[in-house]
Design an enzyme around this catalytic site. Structure first.
Site, PDB file in Angstrom:
ATOM      1  N   CYS A   1       4.385   5.873 -18.199  1.00 60.20           N
ATOM      2  CA  CYS A   1       5.231   4.706 -17.952  1.00 60.20           C
ATOM      3  C   CYS A   1       5.728   4.215 -19.294  1.00 60.20           C
ATOM      4  CB  CYS A   1       4.450   3.607 -17.234  1.00 60.20           C
ATOM      5  SG  CYS A   1       5.536   2.315 -16.596  1.00 60.20           S
TER       6      CYS A   1
ATOM      7  N   LYS B   1       2.992   1.931  -4.971  1.00 59.36           N
ATOM      8  CA  LYS B   1       2.587   0.948  -5.981  1.00 59.36           C
ATOM      9  C   LYS B   1       3.334  -0.346  -5.711  1.00 59.36           C
ATOM     10  CE  LYS B   1       2.499   0.023 -10.925  1.00 59.36           C
ATOM     11  NZ  LYS B   1       2.590   0.578 -12.275  1.00 59.36           N
TER      12      LYS B   1
ATOM     13  N   ARG C   1       8.938  -7.107 -11.808  1.00 63.33           N
ATOM     14  CA  ARG C   1       9.100  -5.670 -11.527  1.00 63.33           C
ATOM     15  C   ARG C   1       9.528  -5.398 -10.086  1.00 63.33           C
ATOM     16  NH1 ARG C   1       7.002  -4.427 -16.287  1.00 63.33           N
ATOM     17  NH2 ARG C   1       4.792  -4.497 -16.808  1.00 63.33           N
TER      18      ARG C   1
ATOM     19  N   LYS D   1      -1.944   1.803  -4.730  1.00 61.27           N
ATOM     20  CA  LYS D   1      -2.364   0.827  -5.738  1.00 61.27           C
ATOM     21  C   LYS D   1      -1.735  -0.518  -5.455  1.00 61.27           C
ATOM     22  CE  LYS D   1      -1.524  -0.159 -10.544  1.00 61.27           C
ATOM     23  NZ  LYS D   1      -0.713   0.122 -11.671  1.00 61.27           N
TER      24      LYS D   1
ATOM     25  N   SER E   1      -6.945  -4.036 -12.357  1.00 60.70           N
ATOM     26  CA  SER E   1      -7.572  -4.975 -13.289  1.00 60.70           C
ATOM     27  C   SER E   1      -7.945  -6.305 -12.646  1.00 60.70           C
ATOM     28  CB  SER E   1      -6.637  -5.198 -14.478  1.00 60.70           C
ATOM     29  OG  SER E   1      -5.367  -5.659 -14.036  1.00 60.70           O
TER      30      SER E   1
HETATM   31  C1  PBG Z   1       2.053   0.714 -15.934  1.00 61.58           C
HETATM   32  C2  PBG Z   1       0.820   0.386 -15.186  1.00 61.58           C
HETATM   33  C3  PBG Z   1       0.336  -0.862 -14.778  1.00 61.58           C
HETATM   34  C4  PBG Z   1      -0.911  -0.637 -14.207  1.00 61.58           C
HETATM   35  C5  PBG Z   1      -1.155   0.724 -14.240  1.00 61.58           C
HETATM   36  N1  PBG Z   1      -0.054   1.349 -14.839  1.00 61.58           N
HETATM   37  C6  PBG Z   1       0.910  -2.202 -14.965  1.00 61.58           C
HETATM   38  C7  PBG Z   1       2.065  -2.644 -14.173  1.00 61.58           C
HETATM   39  O1  PBG Z   1       2.640  -1.897 -13.374  1.00 61.58           O
HETATM   40  O2  PBG Z   1       2.470  -3.780 -14.399  1.00 61.58           O
HETATM   41  C8  PBG Z   1      -1.828  -1.694 -13.665  1.00 61.58           C
HETATM   42  C9  PBG Z   1      -3.268  -1.335 -13.650  1.00 61.58           C
HETATM   43  C10 PBG Z   1      -4.207  -2.466 -13.488  1.00 61.58           C
HETATM   44  O3  PBG Z   1      -3.839  -3.625 -13.236  1.00 61.58           O
HETATM   45  O4  PBG Z   1      -5.417  -2.200 -13.626  1.00 61.58           O
HETATM   46  N2  PBG Z   1       3.228   0.456 -15.291  1.00 61.58           N
END
Ligand code: PBG
Length: 331
Positions: free
Chosen positions: A119, A194, A216, A247, A273
């Site tokens: 990414c 996602k 996003r 996810k 997270s």
């Molecule tokens: C990159 C990405 C993200 C996460 C994994 N890859 C952040 C996002 O999309 O803002 C989130 C993982 C997590 O919150 O543990 N785009």
């Protein structure tokens, strides 16, 4: 009372309960997400993720060793570059943070598997997941960059590429680029389903990747939708994804199940997270017990249909499994 069916009969002893248990897990299906930051001798705790750290490449081995000892063989790497720019050039720099980390990790831990998050948001000055055109992310232009980053990660030793950007057509583009560069056997684990989620908050602190403006929602999915999740998963399989991911995990178990029933490839669930932060915070306050909560949350993802579980608690889960607290021997 005359009752022919008494479901409680199968719950009368621990041995019987274990015998009829429907969900089993194994440490080989765990993936641990890890943040690697540029610099030397760095190990910094992430404030919103107590117990999780940013490591510089020279110190990542400490954590890899602990994982390997616990029985976790796979790691998902996120790079945090020292400098960010408009096009996220640190992501495809042969001397970039993820490339450095991969070379070190592959040298020192040859038996472990290293998956790279693909990414741009950790590398762009604006924090969006691609190349901007005005206020929006230009899908097709971004595909060119993602392809280039994927090849660079492969050349540095990645064992699997995990595109998380949510651009249309990225799996096909990345597959084509990898094949053209001799990496036809390198698998792709696509972040297929996602959602635009509030549960990524702590990650964005960790990676310093919050978007500088807007959000996003023009590329990540709307969490009111389930049909669209099935469309995304099917598309990614068609484009050549070897594994598809759902996810977050915790609030999305319905989608894990639906995707599992739809596709014929392994399904990964990513416990993100915010899920980690919630359990840690409630446990630290004494409001829930950490260990049973971590186990129950993980079992839910597997019961929903996950074959692979990506979790910041991977090391603990592997230790619980080893100690017989979970799986075939657990309570
Ligand atoms: C990159 C990405 C993200 C996460 C994994 N890859 C952040 C996002 O999309 O803002 C989130 C993982 C997590 O919150 O543990 N785009």
């Amino acid at each position: 009372m005359e009752l022919i069916k008494r479901p409680r009969r199968l719950r009368t002893s621990p041995a019987l309960r274990r015998m009829v248990r429907e969900t089993h897990m194994d440490a080989s299906s765990l993936i641990y997400p890890m943040f690697i930051a540029e610099g030397e001798n760095r190990k910094e705790e992430i404030p919103s993720m107590p117990g999780q750290y940013r490591y510089s490449p020279d110190r990542m081995g400490e954590q890899l060793q602990r994982l390997q000892d616990a029985g976790v063989g796979s790691v998902l790497l996120f790079g945090i570059p020292a400098h960010k720019d408009e096009t996220g050039s640190g992501a495809y720099d042969p001397q970039g943070i993820i490339q450095q980390a991969l070379r070190t990790a592959k040298r020192d831990f040859p038996r472990m598997m290293f998956v790279t998050d693909l990414c741009m948001c950790e590398y762009t000055s604006h924090g969006h997941c691609g190349i901007l055109c005005g206020q929006d992310v230009d899908n097709d232009k971004t595909l060119e960059y993602l392809s280039r980053i994927a090849v660079s990660q492969a050349q540095a030793g990645a064992d699997m590429i995990a595109p998380s950007d949510m651009m249309d057509g990225r799996v096909a583009a990345v597959r084509k680029a990898l094949d053209a560069n001799g990496f036809e056997n390198l698998p792709i684990m696509a972040y297929s389903v996602k959602y635009a989620s509030s549960f990524y908050g702590p990650f964005r602190d960790a990676a310093d990747s919050a978007p500088a403006f807007g959000d996003r929602r023009s590329y990540q999915m709307d969490y009111h939708n389930r049909r669209e999740a099935l469309k995304e998963a099917a598309l990614d399989v068609e484009e050549g994804a070897d594994i598809v991911m759902v996810k977050p995990a915790m609030a999305y178990a319905d989608l894990i199940r639906e995707v599992r029933d739809l596709v014929n490839v392994p399904v990964a669930a990513y416990s993100v997270s915010g899920e980690y932060a919630m359990i840690q915070a409630a446990a630290a306050a004494g409001w829930i017990q950490k260990e049973p909560a971590v186990i129950e949350t993980a079992v839910c993802a597997y019961r929903a249909g996950a074959d692979i579980y990506i979790s910041y608690f991977a090391q603990e889960l592997a230790e619980y499994l080893r100690d017989g607290k979970l799986g075939r021997t657990g309570a």
